[in-house]
Design a protein around this motif. Sequence first.
Motif, PDB file in Angstrom:
ATOM      1  N   ARG A  70       0.815  -1.224   0.000  1.00 34.99           N
ATOM      2  CA  ARG A  70       0.000   0.000   0.000  1.00 34.99           C
ATOM      3  C   ARG A  70       0.845   1.268   0.000  1.00 34.99           C
ATOM      4  NH1 ARG A  70      -4.964  -1.769  -1.462  1.00 34.99           N
ATOM      5  NH2 ARG A  70      -5.260  -3.837  -0.581  1.00 34.99           N
ATOM      6  N   THR A  71       2.111   1.148  -0.337  1.00 31.71           N
ATOM      7  CA  THR A  71       3.015   2.299  -0.294  1.00 31.71           C
ATOM      8  C   THR A  71       2.799   3.208  -1.502  1.00 31.71           C
ATOM      9  OG1 THR A  71       4.645   0.944   0.877  1.00 31.71           O
ATOM     10  CG2 THR A  71       5.444   2.985  -0.105  1.00 31.71           C
ATOM     11  N   THR A  72       2.895   4.518  -1.288  1.00 36.59           N
ATOM     12  CA  THR A  72       2.691   5.487  -2.365  1.00 36.59           C
ATOM     13  C   THR A  72       3.859   5.472  -3.343  1.00 36.59           C
ATOM     14  OG1 THR A  72       3.749   7.258  -1.103  1.00 36.59           O
ATOM     15  CG2 THR A  72       1.359   7.005  -0.860  1.00 36.59           C
ATOM     16  N   PRO A  73       3.634   5.911  -4.579  1.00 34.63           N
ATOM     17  CA  PRO A  73       4.717   5.923  -5.569  1.00 34.63           C
ATOM     18  C   PRO A  73       5.934   6.730  -5.121  1.00 34.63           C
ATOM     19  CG  PRO A  73       2.613   6.202  -6.670  1.00 34.63           C
ATOM     20  CD  PRO A  73       2.337   6.280  -5.201  1.00 34.63           C
ATOM     21  N   TRP A  74       5.724   7.893  -4.516  1.00 32.17           N
ATOM     22  CA  TRP A  74       6.860   8.731  -4.124  1.00 32.17           C
ATOM     23  C   TRP A  74       7.659   8.116  -2.983  1.00 32.17           C
ATOM     24  CZ3 TRP A  74       1.811  10.208  -4.549  1.00 32.17           C
ATOM     25  CH2 TRP A  74       1.046  10.320  -3.386  1.00 32.17           C
ATOM     26  N   ASP A  75       6.975   7.398  -2.091  1.00 33.89           N
ATOM     27  CA  ASP A  75       7.709   6.707  -1.032  1.00 33.89           C
ATOM     28  C   ASP A  75       8.498   5.522  -1.592  1.00 33.89           C
ATOM     29  OD1 ASP A  75       7.125   8.299   1.141  1.00 33.89           O
ATOM     30  OD2 ASP A  75       5.281   7.239   1.641  1.00 33.89           O
ATOM     31  N   LEU A  76       7.961   4.878  -2.619  1.00 35.65           N
ATOM     32  CA  LEU A  76       8.690   3.779  -3.253  1.00 35.65           C
ATOM     33  C   LEU A  76       9.966   4.291  -3.909  1.00 35.65           C
ATOM     34  CD1 LEU A  76       5.719   1.788  -4.808  1.00 35.65           C
ATOM     35  CD2 LEU A  76       7.150   1.085  -2.886  1.00 35.65           C
ATOM     36  N   VAL A  77       9.899   5.479  -4.535  1.00 40.39           N
ATOM     37  CA  VAL A  77      11.109   6.070  -5.124  1.00 40.39           C
ATOM     38  C   VAL A  77      12.133   6.340  -4.028  1.00 40.39           C
ATOM     39  CG1 VAL A  77      12.035   8.079  -6.336  1.00 40.39           C
ATOM     40  CG2 VAL A  77       9.901   7.028  -7.117  1.00 40.39           C
ATOM     41  N   ARG A  78      11.681   6.854  -2.893  1.00 45.55           N
ATOM     42  CA  ARG A  78      12.600   7.098  -1.772  1.00 45.55           C
ATOM     43  C   ARG A  78      13.265   5.803  -1.296  1.00 45.55           C
ATOM     44  NH1 ARG A  78       8.356  10.227   0.557  1.00 45.55           N
ATOM     45  NH2 ARG A  78       8.614  12.432   0.083  1.00 45.55           N
ATOM     46  N   ARG A  79      12.527   4.704  -1.406  1.00 44.71           N
ATOM     47  CA  ARG A  79      13.058   3.406  -0.975  1.00 44.71           C
ATOM     48  C   ARG A  79      13.959   2.784  -2.040  1.00 44.71           C
ATOM     49  NH1 ARG A  79       9.469   0.471   2.987  1.00 44.71           N
ATOM     50  NH2 ARG A  79       8.034   2.023   3.811  1.00 44.71           N
ATOM     51  N   GLY A  80      14.008   3.393  -3.229  1.00 46.06           N
ATOM     52  CA  GLY A  80      14.930   2.913  -4.248  1.00 46.06           C
ATOM     53  C   GLY A  80      14.315   2.166  -5.405  1.00 46.06           C
ATOM     54  N   LEU A  81      12.967   2.147  -5.504  1.00 47.56           N
ATOM     55  CA  LEU A  81      12.301   1.515  -6.638  1.00 47.56           C
ATOM     56  C   LEU A  81      11.973   2.594  -7.669  1.00 47.56           C
ATOM     57  CD1 LEU A  81      11.467  -0.248  -3.980  1.00 47.56           C
ATOM     58  CD2 LEU A  81       9.894  -1.347  -5.559  1.00 47.56           C
ATOM     59  N   VAL A  82      12.611   2.527  -8.822  1.00 51.18           N
ATOM     60  CA  VAL A  82      12.454   3.559  -9.851  1.00 51.18           C
ATOM     61  C   VAL A  82      12.108   2.901 -11.178  1.00 51.18           C
ATOM     62  CG1 VAL A  82      13.554   5.468 -11.083  1.00 51.18           C
ATOM     63  CG2 VAL A  82      14.111   5.057  -8.673  1.00 51.18           C
ATOM     64  N   GLN A  83      11.077   3.425 -11.842  1.00 48.87           N
ATOM     65  CA  GLN A  83      10.619   2.844 -13.100  1.00 48.87           C
ATOM     66  C   GLN A  83      10.987   3.716 -14.291  1.00 48.87           C
ATOM     67  OE1 GLN A  83       6.424   2.015 -13.315  1.00 48.87           O
ATOM     68  NE2 GLN A  83       6.527   1.224 -15.397  1.00 48.87           N
ATOM     69  N   VAL A  84      11.411   3.063 -15.381  1.00 52.21           N
ATOM     70  CA  VAL A  84      11.529   3.693 -16.691  1.00 52.21           C
ATOM     71  C   VAL A  84      10.328   3.220 -17.503  1.00 52.21           C
ATOM     72  CG1 VAL A  84      12.900   3.956 -18.789  1.00 52.21           C
ATOM     73  CG2 VAL A  84      14.043   3.753 -16.570  1.00 52.21           C
ATOM     74  N   PRO A  85       9.355   4.098 -17.763  1.00 55.02           N
ATOM     75  CA  PRO A  85       8.096   3.629 -18.354  1.00 55.02           C
ATOM     76  C   PRO A  85       8.219   3.260 -19.823  1.00 55.02           C
ATOM     77  CG  PRO A  85       8.069   6.012 -18.140  1.00 55.02           C
ATOM     78  CD  PRO A  85       9.329   5.534 -17.474  1.00 55.02           C
ATOM     79  N   GLU A  86       7.266   2.480 -20.277  1.00 58.02           N
ATOM     80  CA  GLU A  86       7.159   2.155 -21.697  1.00 58.02           C
ATOM     81  C   GLU A  86       6.979   3.439 -22.506  1.00 58.02           C
ATOM     82  OE1 GLU A  86       3.995  -0.173 -24.627  1.00 58.02           O
ATOM     83  OE2 GLU A  86       4.005  -0.587 -22.483  1.00 58.02           O
ATOM     84  N   GLY A  87       7.652   3.522 -23.653  1.00 56.20           N
ATOM     85  CA  GLY A  87       7.525   4.705 -24.485  1.00 56.20           C
ATOM     86  C   GLY A  87       8.396   5.867 -24.035  1.00 56.20           C
ATOM     87  N   ARG A  88       9.273   5.622 -23.068  1.00 54.71           N
ATOM     88  CA  ARG A  88      10.296   6.568 -22.622  1.00 54.71           C
ATOM     89  C   ARG A  88       9.731   7.725 -21.800  1.00 54.71           C
ATOM     90  NH1 ARG A  88      11.984   4.313 -27.454  1.00 54.71           N
ATOM     91  NH2 ARG A  88      10.922   5.704 -28.873  1.00 54.71           N
ATOM     92  N   ARG A  89       8.773   8.466 -22.369  1.00 55.15           N
ATOM     93  CA  ARG A  89       8.087   9.549 -21.653  1.00 55.15           C
ATOM     94  C   ARG A  89       9.042  10.571 -21.066  1.00 55.15           C
ATOM     95  NH1 ARG A  89       3.019   6.542 -18.577  1.00 55.15           N
ATOM     96  NH2 ARG A  89       2.477   5.136 -20.285  1.00 55.15           N
ATOM     97  N   ILE A  90      10.015  10.966 -21.842  1.00 45.17           N
ATOM     98  CA  ILE A  90      10.846  12.092 -21.431  1.00 45.17           C
ATOM     99  C   ILE A  90      10.036  13.378 -21.600  1.00 45.17           C
ATOM    100  CG2 ILE A  90      12.980  10.912 -22.066  1.00 45.17           C
ATOM    101  CD1 ILE A  90      12.977  12.832 -24.569  1.00 45.17           C
ATOM    102  N   PHE A  91      10.533  14.473 -21.036  1.00 48.54           N
ATOM    103  CA  PHE A  91       9.887  15.774 -21.203  1.00 48.54           C
ATOM    104  C   PHE A  91      10.468  16.423 -22.458  1.00 48.54           C
ATOM    105  CE2 PHE A  91       9.547  14.657 -16.765  1.00 48.54           C
ATOM    106  CZ  PHE A  91       8.204  14.907 -16.513  1.00 48.54           C
TER     107      PHE A  91
END
Length: 236
Positions: A70-91
């Motif tokens: 049930r952890t939020t996405p931003w807390d998961l990033v803090r814990r070290g889980l980082v996703q590179v999404p399909e289609g790259r999605r750069i700015f």
Amino acid sequence: MSTELVVEDVDLFYGRVQALRGLSLTVGTGEVVALLGNNGAGKTSTLSMLSGLYRPHKGTVTWQGEDITRTTPWDLVRRGLVQVPEGRRIFSTMSVHENLQLGGYQVRDPKDLAERIDAVYEMLPRLGERKNQQGGTLSGGEQQMLAIGRAHVGRPRLLLLDEPSMGLAPLVVKQVMELVKSINDDGTTILLVEQNARAALRIAHRAYVIESGRVALSGPASELAQDRAVIEAYMG
């Protein structure tokens, strides 16, 4: 080898549509684990669930011994889980450098952030040459490198890669996979979703084949690369 990620008996629904059905898998420290399967098999749903974008209706996800179901996405990033999404999605309207800065949005020390970005430029010199160029003007391969580099700025412990070879020429696919292997060799654990089974199995330690939201096959990548069913279904 310790087990960092444990997914156990997960069901996931989008409305009335069931995307994952009793999915269970593990990822060990320092591994590259590949998730293989056809479109609609549940690969991207698995990564979206692990990133906290969708919560499972049943089952648990454990990361380094802690329940993160049930952890939020931003807390998961803090814990070290980082996703590179399909289609790259750069700015696309931001520069390469600005994209990399966003990858370190949780880094409070400006000097630390600058050092992390410099490390990406050292790893990917072409991005350094284009640091002031708008992301949308890069080639497809360069955009994929930027998306991976942006994630790398966050110093992930588990890098979740969703179809990094999609839409790329064979030579560029080889370069992307070499980059993924290099990041793993430096100590980052990787969960790799990939339709290009041949490319994924070359660099993975283990793999899971997903069909209709379930694990249909699993094992060492070298063994699955020789499995007749995998060859016929995913390698042609």
